[in-house]
Design a protein around this motif. Structure first.
Motif, PDB file in Angstrom:
ATOM      1  N   UNK A 178       9.638  86.042  87.406  1.00 31.28           N
ATOM      2  CA  UNK A 178       8.313  84.939  87.195  1.00 31.28           C
ATOM      3  C   UNK A 178       7.709  85.058  85.850  1.00 31.28           C
ATOM      4  N   UNK A 179       7.336  83.830  85.366  1.00 32.04           N
ATOM      5  CA  UNK A 179       6.699  83.701  84.174  1.00 32.04           C
ATOM      6  C   UNK A 179       5.233  84.535  84.115  1.00 32.04           C
ATOM      7  N   UNK A 180       4.604  84.508  83.089  1.00 32.22           N
ATOM      8  CA  UNK A 180       3.235  85.519  82.855  1.00 32.22           C
ATOM      9  C   UNK A 180       2.105  84.378  83.490  1.00 32.22           C
ATOM     10  N   UNK A 181       1.617  84.608  84.430  1.00 32.20           N
ATOM     11  CA  UNK A 181       0.299  83.702  85.039  1.00 32.20           C
ATOM     12  C   UNK A 181      -0.898  84.443  85.359  1.00 32.20           C
ATOM     13  N   UNK A 182      -2.084  83.685  85.081  1.00 31.32           N
ATOM     14  CA  UNK A 182      -3.258  84.136  85.433  1.00 31.32           C
ATOM     15  C   UNK A 182      -3.710  83.091  86.291  1.00 31.32           C
ATOM     16  N   UNK A 183      -4.519  83.504  87.357  1.00 28.16           N
ATOM     17  CA  UNK A 183      -5.191  82.681  88.330  1.00 28.16           C
ATOM     18  C   UNK A 183      -6.547  83.343  88.544  1.00 28.16           C
ATOM     19  N   UNK A 184      -7.400  82.450  88.084  1.00 23.28           N
ATOM     20  CA  UNK A 184      -9.164  82.821  88.580  1.00 23.28           C
ATOM     21  C   UNK A 184      -9.698  82.067  89.388  1.00 23.28           C
TER      22      UNK A 184
ATOM     23  N   UNK B 181     -13.078  77.504  93.624  1.00 21.47           N
ATOM     24  CA  UNK B 181     -12.610  77.109  92.351  1.00 21.47           C
ATOM     25  C   UNK B 181     -11.494  77.809  91.635  1.00 21.47           C
ATOM     26  N   UNK B 182     -10.331  77.016  91.560  1.00 27.37           N
ATOM     27  CA  UNK B 182      -9.223  77.912  91.071  1.00 27.37           C
ATOM     28  C   UNK B 182      -8.644  77.532  89.739  1.00 27.37           C
ATOM     29  N   UNK B 183      -8.436  78.430  88.655  1.00 26.39           N
ATOM     30  CA  UNK B 183      -8.173  78.088  87.354  1.00 26.39           C
ATOM     31  C   UNK B 183      -6.743  78.943  87.420  1.00 26.39           C
ATOM     32  N   UNK B 184      -5.577  78.123  86.954  1.00 27.43           N
ATOM     33  CA  UNK B 184      -4.290  78.380  86.787  1.00 27.43           C
ATOM     34  C   UNK B 184      -3.866  78.303  85.717  1.00 27.43           C
ATOM     35  N   UNK B 185      -3.204  79.399  85.005  1.00 23.86           N
ATOM     36  CA  UNK B 185      -2.793  79.330  83.632  1.00 23.86           C
ATOM     37  C   UNK B 185      -1.316  80.110  83.623  1.00 23.86           C
ATOM     38  N   UNK B 186      -0.488  79.256  82.828  1.00 24.32           N
ATOM     39  CA  UNK B 186       0.964  79.700  82.484  1.00 24.32           C
ATOM     40  C   UNK B 186       0.933  79.953  81.057  1.00 24.32           C
ATOM     41  N   UNK B 187       0.982  81.451  80.442  1.00 23.12           N
ATOM     42  CA  UNK B 187       0.814  81.698  79.444  1.00 23.12           C
ATOM     43  C   UNK B 187       2.090  81.480  78.460  1.00 23.12           C
ATOM     44  N   UNK B 188       1.982  81.234  77.274  1.00 20.41           N
ATOM     45  CA  UNK B 188       2.933  81.168  76.342  1.00 20.41           C
ATOM     46  C   UNK B 188       3.354  82.722  75.836  1.00 20.41           C
TER      47      UNK B 188
ATOM     48  N   UNK C 294     -18.150  76.367  88.621  1.00 21.51           N
ATOM     49  CA  UNK C 294     -17.791  77.437  88.213  1.00 21.51           C
ATOM     50  C   UNK C 294     -18.723  78.506  88.537  1.00 21.51           C
ATOM     51  N   UNK C 295     -19.281  78.371  89.505  1.00 20.65           N
ATOM     52  CA  UNK C 295     -20.187  79.708  90.239  1.00 20.65           C
ATOM     53  C   UNK C 295     -19.543  80.155  91.602  1.00 20.65           C
ATOM     54  N   UNK C 296     -19.898  81.307  91.995  1.00 21.04           N
ATOM     55  CA  UNK C 296     -19.500  81.720  93.228  1.00 21.04           C
ATOM     56  C   UNK C 296     -20.158  83.044  93.390  1.00 21.04           C
ATOM     57  N   UNK C 297     -19.952  83.279  94.945  1.00 14.52           N
ATOM     58  CA  UNK C 297     -20.347  84.519  95.374  1.00 14.52           C
ATOM     59  C   UNK C 297     -19.448  85.778  95.020  1.00 14.52           C
ATOM     60  N   UNK C 298     -18.297  85.269  94.615  1.00 13.70           N
ATOM     61  CA  UNK C 298     -17.257  86.333  94.101  1.00 13.70           C
ATOM     62  C   UNK C 298     -16.295  85.616  93.166  1.00 13.70           C
ATOM     63  N   UNK C 299     -15.790  86.583  92.369  1.00 14.07           N
ATOM     64  CA  UNK C 299     -15.025  86.002  91.228  1.00 14.07           C
ATOM     65  C   UNK C 299     -13.582  87.030  91.370  1.00 14.07           C
ATOM     66  N   UNK C 300     -12.472  86.398  91.281  1.00 15.55           N
ATOM     67  CA  UNK C 300     -11.370  87.127  91.369  1.00 15.55           C
ATOM     68  C   UNK C 300     -10.408  86.781  90.321  1.00 15.55           C
ATOM     69  N   UNK C 301      -9.457  87.586  89.853  1.00 18.01           N
ATOM     70  CA  UNK C 301      -8.479  87.184  88.883  1.00 18.01           C
ATOM     71  C   UNK C 301      -7.000  88.005  89.245  1.00 18.01           C
ATOM     72  N   UNK C 302      -6.049  87.302  89.282  1.00 16.81           N
ATOM     73  CA  UNK C 302      -4.803  87.766  89.601  1.00 16.81           C
ATOM     74  C   UNK C 302      -3.928  87.719  88.473  1.00 16.81           C
TER      75      UNK C 302
END
Length: 962
Positions: free
Chosen positions: A305-311, A372-379, A477-485
């Motif tokens: 899989x490519x390098x991805x970050x999901x917040x 709210x989900x931020x999805x990133x595929x890194x270069x 972009x506020x929340x009761x909990x913030x997560x990052x994968x």
């Protein structure tokens, strides 16, 4: 209704949200004057779907509720004619399961379809086929975390057939065959489905779900369940689950189709009124809320899989009154989000950020969180810089007001989507309407007419001030909990701690990322010469289709009709497609689908093209057919003339920006290793190339070949193709004939005469590989209990015998049914075995194939080949039974009848018809060739083609298991 103008998701986020129960946004926005709404409530009770809502009721629906609590909604719709679509939703999904019941909701779906009060065990598929229903598409079911929906599309709903179908559905709900023999048989099928569906994506999905929804049932309850709970399931425990949740008060029936709603209501009352709940009512399931004390980050190392970050910024899901004001604010929030997505996309295009792709989205996920989900595929591997760059763009959006011009641009884009819904409402299929209603029930909202949705959206423009949009962005972009994968193909030192630190580290707002106001219009496109002249205009029989030739050699196939009001289909075929390519060398055809639309027209780049097409229904699909390259789009009466101009100027004045080439390379290289991670992925990469005797036109390029492509090389290959060879324009749909002819004359008819591009005789044929006594063995990097097997036989190609080609489709379907019966229904060895026939019509000489493919456990490979050999020998030695033949032909007849009501069907049949008259003849015999096949015809075909000494086979085994 669905709002389809939404930000794109990365693979990992799309997967996690899909596994969590579907992530499409349902917006049910309607506008009525508050006083009118109040008066309506005083005049009559609002239907059950609209309780606690002031949105206007869609009058097309007939709503009702039985004394036992079952609710229903019915509407008449004649698209397609004769069809009735039924959706029966049970409010029981994986989130209602106890810890020892994981997978039970999905298991129950299988058992319910397998057999029930009026259906003997294992006879369900055959029964529906006799009613003209295609199993798996016309009859199916889906289990999500929050519900199970049974779908039935009756293609030819006669009164008797509809009565029988509703009776069967009632028996499925009230009295499925939950007996030990059925449980044991279907357990193997469910485990096969789990095995075949497990891959790198599902593993990442499981890990992401466990992180994002920690402490909530959604974090540990995937609908498929676990091997442990499925193996432990018994008829008694499954019956207990059924009695607890399969109750009339938990059921909603949605029906849309070619039927009198009152007649359908009578059938529902006739067969469902006697349904009585068994045992005590279960308390409502508690889906929990985000746990602020749970871990905030996790890392998954997943080769391939490519390098991805999901917040994720997570907030508790709360039921909301589906009011006009609520929908206005929700729509305004979506527009605010789209401004950010456009900025993220522009940064990725320009190469000024360290990500290949990034997007943000807001979703209500399975009534468990609002996130709210931020999805990133890194270069490359620098995910920290990619995360920082994306957050900086978001920080800028939170810092300063958007301009009115930016808001107007995004407002217009979404307004067009909703306006198209109004234009196309007369052709909205019944299946979609029935599905949309139960989807609204699932998310506890309502549904309305397309016009009402457009009205409420337009009324929301008043609140979309710069101040509101800034407040909405900050709130998003506020929340009761913030997560990052973080997902990466190989481990990095201290990655999880670095991820947690990156999440906590403030970022500076980006500068120079906001888009300027657009001034681009159609007048900025390169100018075309004066309109061309018509030199011939002929009618194609009595069909209403015209073939028109212009002085420059361009040929038009025009079918002006109102079968699909508000829709115009454009297909431009140019050159010779595969026949223009060499079978001996790799060419950059693989990049064209990503690059040709993105590298612009003339001096206009992708950004300018976005501005040009904003608020319009203009598309750019590219494909390579056997005998032509194709540009396609679905547009509308107001836009089709400009669509023609876009395509014509693309051929005459193509842009050659280099950035799209580099981005396409980066994306393909990042995802390349996925092609080795499962048997299906390996076959997707290599099978057609192998069955074409390693013809390089069908080969997936390797990493070195992808890396070696340059913008200059791309231009050198594609420029002469775009500039030469014949052009055929197909224009089908809601147009005025003479205006359409004039529009083509002013665009394609105005082009200079094209240079001839002769086909090299060496390119004109395709071959099937020589017979192999032992299968070719390929390997994959996935699970050790996953394998796949393929066996194929050479058939034919070309337009000279389309009757035989179409009858081979019937033979392939019969083989598929026999494989289903044995491999799945009886043995549980495979979940989705299938046979397909490929008879290429664009090659005048060559060989197609009939192929049989299945995933299996490695130890069942030999059994698969033995079974296929037995099926092939039996088909060649004796005719199929009349029942088996009719169970295949009846669904096929209905599929063709439904398809023939739309223009896409006829366009596909007539592709190339202005160049080769045999295409017209083949179109005219389509129904007869397909449906008048006999059992003796099929026996003859099987004896002719399913010859053991000519077959070619491929096996895919786990690496190290050869």
């Amino acid at each position: 209704m669905n709002i389809i103008a939404r930000s794109r998701l990365t693979h990992s986020l799309a997967l996690i949200l899909a596994l969590a129960g579907g992530w499409s946004v349902q917006i049910h926005a309607r506008e009525v004057a508050p006083a009118a709404a109040t008066a309506a409530r005083q005049e009559a009770p609002r239907p059950w779907l609209y309780e606690n809502s002031d949105v206007p009721i869609d009058p097309a629906w007939l709503f009702g509720e039985l004394p036992n609590g079952l609710r229903y909604a019915i509407r008449r719709n004649t698209v397609p004619p004769g069809q009735v679509s039924i959706r029966l939703r049970i409010d029981a999904g994986s989130l209602m399961e106890r810890p020892d019941e994981k997978g039970y909701a999905h298991f129950m779906e299988h058992l319910t379809f397998r057999g029930s009060k009026y259906v003997p065990d294992g006879e369900s598929k055959r029964l529906w086929q006799r009613l003209g229903v295609t199993f798996g598409s016309d009859s199916n079911a889906q289990t999500t975390p929050t519900g199970t929906t049974y779908a039935l599309d009756l293609p030819n709903a006669s009164p008797a057939g509809l009565d029988e179908s509703v009776k069967i559905l009632a028996g499925m709900m009230t009295d499925p065959n939950i007996i030990p023999v059925a449980v044991d048989a279907e357990r193997a099928v469910v485990l096969a489905e789990m095995r075949e569906g497990t891959n790198v994506g599902t593993r990442v999905g499981d890990a992401t779900r466990a992180l994002f929804f920690a402490g909530q049932p959604l974090g540990s309850h995937a609908p498929i369940g676990t091997a442990e709970t499925l193996n432990a399931a018994t008829a008694a425990t499954l019956k207990a689950f059924h009695d607890r949740w399969y109750r009339p008060a938990n059921a909603v029936i949605s029906v849309s189709g070619d039927i009198d709603p009152k007649a359908m209501e009578a059938l529902i009352r006739k067969y469902f009124s006697g349904w009585k709940a068994t045992g005590k009512t279960a308390p409502a399931a508690d889906f929990g809320k985000p746990d602020a004390d749970a871990p905030t980050s996790a890392v998954v190392v997943q080769p391939g899989l490519p390098t991805t970050v999901t917040v994720a910024w997570l907030r508790p899901w709360q039921p909301k009154a589906d009011t006009i004001v609520y929908n206005q604010r929700k729509l305004a929030d979506m527009v605010a989000l789209q401004m950010i997505n456009r900025r993220l996309e522009e940064a990725a295009r320009r190469g000024t950020a360290s990500f290949l792709q990034a997007s943000v989205d807001v979703q209500d996920v399975s009534r468990s969180v609002n996130g709210t989900f931020l999805s990133i595929t890194a270069l490359g591997e620098d995910w920290e810089k990619a995360l920082q760059d994306a957050r900086a763009i978001i920080e800028d959006a939170k810092r300063a007001l958007a301009t009115t011009q930016e808001i107007d641009r995004e407002f217009a884009e979404m307004e067009t989507v909703l306006a198209i819904g109004v234009e196309n409402q007369d052709t909205e299929p019944s299946a979609r309407q029935a599905s949309d209603l139960v989807s609204a029930v699932d998310i506890r909202e309502t549904t309305v007419s397309p016009q009402a949705a457009l009205d409420i959206y337009r009324s929301a423009r008043a609140i979309m001030t710069p101040d509101y949009m800034l407040e909405a962005t900050r709130r998003t972009f506020t929340g009761d909990a913030t997560r990052a994968m973080l997902v990466m193909p190989k481990a990095q030192p201290n990655a999880e701690a670095r991820l947690a630190a990156a999440l906590e580290t403030p970022v500076e707002a980006a500068s120079d990322v906001r888009l300027s106001a657009s001034t681009v219009t159609m007048d900025d496109l390169p100018k075309l010469p004066p309109a061309g002249k018509v030199v011939s205009d002929e009618q194609l029989g009595t069909s209403g289709i015209r073939q028109i030739a212009f002085a420059n050699g361009v040929k038009l196939m025009l079918f002006a009709n109102d079968a699909e009001t508000g829709k115009v289909r454009v297909n431009v075929r140019f050159g010779h497609g595969m026949l223009d390519l060499s079978p001996r060398q790799v060419e950059p055809t693989w990049a064209a689908n990503y690059v040709l639309a993105a590298n612009g027209i003339g001096k206009l780049g992708q950004r300018e093209m976005d501005d040009l097409t904003n608020g319009r229904r203009l598309g750019f699909d590219f494909g390579i057919d056997d005998d032509a390259f194709e540009l396609g789009a679905l547009t509308r009466p107001a836009d089709y003339k400009d669509q023609l101009r876009l395509f014509a100027t693309k051929l005459a004045f193509p842009g050659w920006a280099g950035e799209p080439v580099e981005r396409a390379k980066a994306g393909l290289l990042a995802a390349y290793d996925v092609s080795s991670t499962s048997p299906n992925a390996v076959l997707g990469r290599d099978l057609v190339w192998l069955l074409r005797d390693k013809d390089m036109r069908f080969r997936t390029p390797d990493k070195a070949e992808i890396s070696a492509l340059t913008p200059d090389r791309f231009k050198a290959f594609w420029a002469p193709i775009l500039a030469s060879g014949p052009i055929e324009v197909q224009l089908f749909g809601d147009v005025k004939p003479e205006e359409a002819v004039a529009a083509v004359a002013e665009t394609f008819g105005a082009l200079p005469a094209r240079k001839a591009r002769p086909v090299d005789p060496a390119n004109a044929g395709i071959r099937f590989p020589a017979h192999n006594d032992r299968p070719l063995v390929l390997t994959h990097d996935g699970d050790r209990d996953q394998a796949a097997a393929v066996i194929a036989w050479p058939t034919g190609a070309g337009l000279d015998d389309t009757r035989e080609a179409r009858q081979l489709d019937i033979l392939a379907q019969i083989i598929s049914d026999r494989l289903f019966e044995k491999l799945r229904a009886v043995d549980g060895a495979a979940y989705s075995p299938q046979a397909t026939s490929d008879w290429p019509l664009g090659f005048g000489k060559g060989q197609g194939y009939l192929a049989v493919v299945s995933q299996l456990k490695p130890e069942r490979i030999d059994y698969f080949y033995k079974l296929v050999d037995e099926i092939a020998a039996d088909l060649a030695s004796r005719p199929v039974s009349n029942d088996e033949l009719q169970r295949t032909l009846a669904p096929m007849a209905q599929l063709l009848t439904r398809a023939s009501t739309g223009n896409a069907f006829w366009m596909s049949l007539l592709e190339g018809g202005t160049q080769d008259p045999r295409t017209i003849t083949a179109m005219q015999t389509m129904m007869r060739d397909t449906l008048q096949v006999t059992a003796e015809d099929l026996q003859t075909l099987a004896a002719k083609y399913l010859v053991a000494g000519k077959s070619y086979s491929v096996t895919v085994l786990p690496k190290g298991g050869e």
